[in-house]
Design an enzyme around this catalytic site. Structure first.
Site, PDB file in Angstrom:
ATOM      1  N   TYR A  31       8.064  22.731 -25.604  1.00 59.73           N
ATOM      2  CA  TYR A  31       6.997  23.540 -25.029  1.00 59.73           C
ATOM      3  C   TYR A  31       6.742  23.134 -23.590  1.00 59.73           C
ATOM      4  O   TYR A  31       6.536  21.977 -23.300  1.00 59.73           O
ATOM      5  CB  TYR A  31       5.698  23.383 -25.831  1.00 59.73           C
ATOM      6  CG  TYR A  31       4.558  24.111 -25.185  1.00 59.73           C
ATOM      7  CD1 TYR A  31       4.417  25.478 -25.356  1.00 59.73           C
ATOM      8  CD2 TYR A  31       3.653  23.451 -24.374  1.00 59.73           C
ATOM      9  CE1 TYR A  31       3.397  26.173 -24.744  1.00 59.73           C
ATOM     10  CE2 TYR A  31       2.629  24.132 -23.752  1.00 59.73           C
ATOM     11  CZ  TYR A  31       2.501  25.491 -23.947  1.00 59.73           C
ATOM     12  OH  TYR A  31       1.490  26.171 -23.324  1.00 59.73           O
ATOM     13  N   ASP A  62       3.666  31.460 -14.304  1.00 63.53           N
ATOM     14  CA  ASP A  62       2.397  30.722 -14.298  1.00 63.53           C
ATOM     15  C   ASP A  62       2.630  29.497 -13.424  1.00 63.53           C
ATOM     16  O   ASP A  62       3.400  28.611 -13.780  1.00 63.53           O
ATOM     17  CB  ASP A  62       2.041  30.320 -15.740  1.00 63.53           C
ATOM     18  CG  ASP A  62       0.773  29.480 -15.799  1.00 63.53           C
ATOM     19  OD1 ASP A  62       0.288  29.031 -14.735  1.00 63.53           O
ATOM     20  OD2 ASP A  62       0.287  29.249 -16.919  1.00 63.53           O
ATOM     21  N   LYS A  74       4.193  29.278 -21.054  1.00 64.92           N
ATOM     22  CA  LYS A  74       4.204  30.461 -21.910  1.00 64.92           C
ATOM     23  C   LYS A  74       5.105  31.501 -21.278  1.00 64.92           C
ATOM     24  O   LYS A  74       5.115  31.663 -20.083  1.00 64.92           O
ATOM     25  CB  LYS A  74       2.795  31.040 -22.010  1.00 64.92           C
ATOM     26  CG  LYS A  74       1.787  30.144 -22.631  1.00 64.92           C
ATOM     27  CD  LYS A  74       1.762  30.133 -24.138  1.00 64.92           C
ATOM     28  CE  LYS A  74       1.970  31.459 -24.760  1.00 64.92           C
ATOM     29  NZ  LYS A  74       3.219  31.478 -25.543  1.00 64.92           N
TER      30      LYS A  74
HETATM   31  C1  F6R Z   1      -1.648  28.415 -22.254  1.00 68.13           C
HETATM   32  C2  F6R Z   1      -2.252  28.470 -23.560  1.00 68.13           C
HETATM   33  C3  F6R Z   1      -3.393  27.565 -23.838  1.00 68.13           C
HETATM   34  C4  F6R Z   1      -2.978  26.113 -23.771  1.00 68.13           C
HETATM   35  C5  F6R Z   1      -4.135  25.189 -24.184  1.00 68.13           C
HETATM   36  C6  F6R Z   1      -3.787  23.724 -24.089  1.00 68.13           C
HETATM   37  O1  F6R Z   1      -0.882  29.506 -21.971  1.00 68.13           O
HETATM   38  O2  F6R Z   1      -1.827  29.208 -24.397  1.00 68.13           O
HETATM   39  O3  F6R Z   1      -3.964  27.872 -25.081  1.00 68.13           O
HETATM   40  O4  F6R Z   1      -1.870  25.882 -24.608  1.00 68.13           O
HETATM   41  O5  F6R Z   1      -5.241  25.424 -23.342  1.00 68.13           O
HETATM   42  O6  F6R Z   1      -3.333  23.470 -22.807  1.00 68.13           O
HETATM   43  P1  F6R Z   1      -3.005  22.012 -22.246  1.00 68.13           P
HETATM   44  O7  F6R Z   1      -2.012  21.385 -23.187  1.00 68.13           O
HETATM   45  O8  F6R Z   1      -2.434  22.312 -20.903  1.00 68.13           O
HETATM   46  O9  F6R Z   1      -4.295  21.250 -22.200  1.00 68.13           O
HETATM   47 MG    MG Z   2      -1.134  28.268 -17.786  1.00 63.51          MG
HETATM   48 MG    MG Z   3       0.046  32.780 -18.869  1.00 61.16          MG
END
Ligand code: F6R
Ligand code: MG
Ligand code: MG
Length: 365
Positions: free
Chosen positions: A228, A11, A231
């Site tokens: 974290y 990603d 992903k």
């Molecule tokens: C990304 C994912 C999303 C993010 C969420 C918060 O793979 O699973 O659910 O974790 O959108 O993202 P941030 O912290 O980047 O705002």
């Molecule tokens: Mg992403």
């Molecule tokens: Mg992804």
């Protein structure tokens, strides 16, 4: 001549948020890989996307873990991340953990699944790519494909498969692996592979001749970075037909949208929904977790395909069921088991909140 099939993914920036991949990044990857095909580094390639992940599918003759192949993928991910920054994509470069390439892309953030084999006269390959989940998502389908006669009748009635397979299982926390022979060690194997957060399946081999049958990416980003960062949305490759499970035996387990970790903030369980390529964008509650399957025939390393194998009404019911499960789980809000347990969540406020209230916890004795 042994062909190596390498699937490397990362990603490196999402459009919009973490939903999907920008076409310009895919074009960039395509241009770079065309050069590598023209200069004969690669036999062939295909650029794909699942959700916000860029997937580089490459064939060559350099073997697995080859540093030139890993470096070329790493360079594409870096270039793509720069482009993502320029365009203003979300989370540009989020999976690229290392500053400099050190010989092997493993441990640097991207996911890797590779296998080498002598190409059969007709070599059928299925490549699965998932978003918003983790490597343990493959454990259940891989068990059902290569270990379960209720799913795979070939184990019972195909003389070429009747001896079964052995599973190379990785303890993802201890970084140790072990082989389990199926079916005789099935119960021993299941105590481990049923624990999908701790154990992943690295590879599966056919017992009768040690031929590689399947590989999965088992890299865990959170474990590499100690926190974290992104992903570890996994990929998996299965060889199919003529002594391996058929296309239908390999795709059959995905009629069950089984529960996986990784939905919303990497902190929720959700059903794994099999979708056509064009539906591989994660919107609802940033998901639900989804999987696509690209089918190819290989000829002298040329990737003939892809065929979009979940673009089939026969998977409509699994998709509908996944939506019902998603609704049901969502009604649990912030409660387990929809939300992961405290130690499993990729986002948490626990230390902060605990610090704030710790003096208000009074002992009962
Ligand atoms: C990304 C994912 C999303 C993010 C969420 C918060 O793979 O699973 O659910 O974790 O959108 O993202 P941030 O912290 O980047 O705002
Ligand atoms: Mg992403
Ligand atoms: Mg992804």
């Amino acid at each position: 001549m042994k062909i190596t099939l390498s699937v490397l993914k990362a990603d490196i920036g999402g459009l919009v948020g973490h939903c999907t991949m920008h076409p310009e990044i895919m074009d960039l990857a395509d241009d770079e890989l065309t050069k590598k095909k023209n200069d004969k580094t690669l036999l062939d390639y295909q650029v794909m996307a699942c959700g916000d992940d860029l997937e580089l599918i490459m064939t060559h003759t350099k073997g697995v873990d080859d540093q030139h192949i890993h470096k070329l993928a790493w360079d594409i991910f870096l270039k793509g991340a720069d482009k993502a920054k320029e365009i203003g994509l979300y989370g540009a470069g989020q999976d690229l953990l290392a500053d400099a390439f050190a010989g092997n892309i493993k441990g640097m953030g991207p996911g890797v699944a590779e296998m080498s084999f002598e190409e059969r006269p007709a070599e059928t390959i299925l490549i699965f790519m998932a978003d918003k989940t983790s490597p343990g998502a493959w454990n259940l389908p891989l068990f059902r494909i290569f270990g379960d006669p209720m799913t795979n009748p070939g184990l019972v009635i195909d003389p070429k498969m009747h001896d079964g397979f052995y599973f190379d299982v990785l303890d993802m926390k201890a970084n140790k692996h072990i082989h389990f022979r199926m079916p005789e060690e099935m119960y021993d194997a299941l105590i481990f592979i049923g624990s999908t957060e701790d154990f992943g399946i690295r590879a599966i081999y056919r017992k009768v001749d040690d031929e590689i049958a399947a590989v999965g990416s088992t890299q865990r980003l959170a474990m590499m970075a100690g926190r974290y960062v992104g992903k570890d949305d996994p990929v998996m490759v299965c060889r199919s037909q003529n002594g391996f499970p058929s296309v239908g035996e390999i795709t059959e387990p995905f009629t069950l949208p089984h529960l996986v970790t990784g939905w919303m903030r990497g902190s929720h369980h959700g059903p794994l929904m099999p979708v056509p390529f064009e539906s591989a964008q994660c919107v609802r509650f940033d998901g639900p977790p989804r999987v696509i399957c690209a089918g190819f025939q290989l000829k002298n390393g040329n990737l003939v395909g892809p065929v979009d194998l979940f673009d089939d009404p026969a998977f409509d019911r699994a998709r509908a069921e996944a939506n019902v499960i998603a609704d049901y789980l969502r009604r649990h809000g912030p409660f387990e088991p929809h939300r992961l347990s405290l130690g499993q969540m990729e986002y948490t406020t626990l230390p902060i909140v605990m610090e704030k209230v710790k003096d208000r916890f009074k002992s009962l004795d």
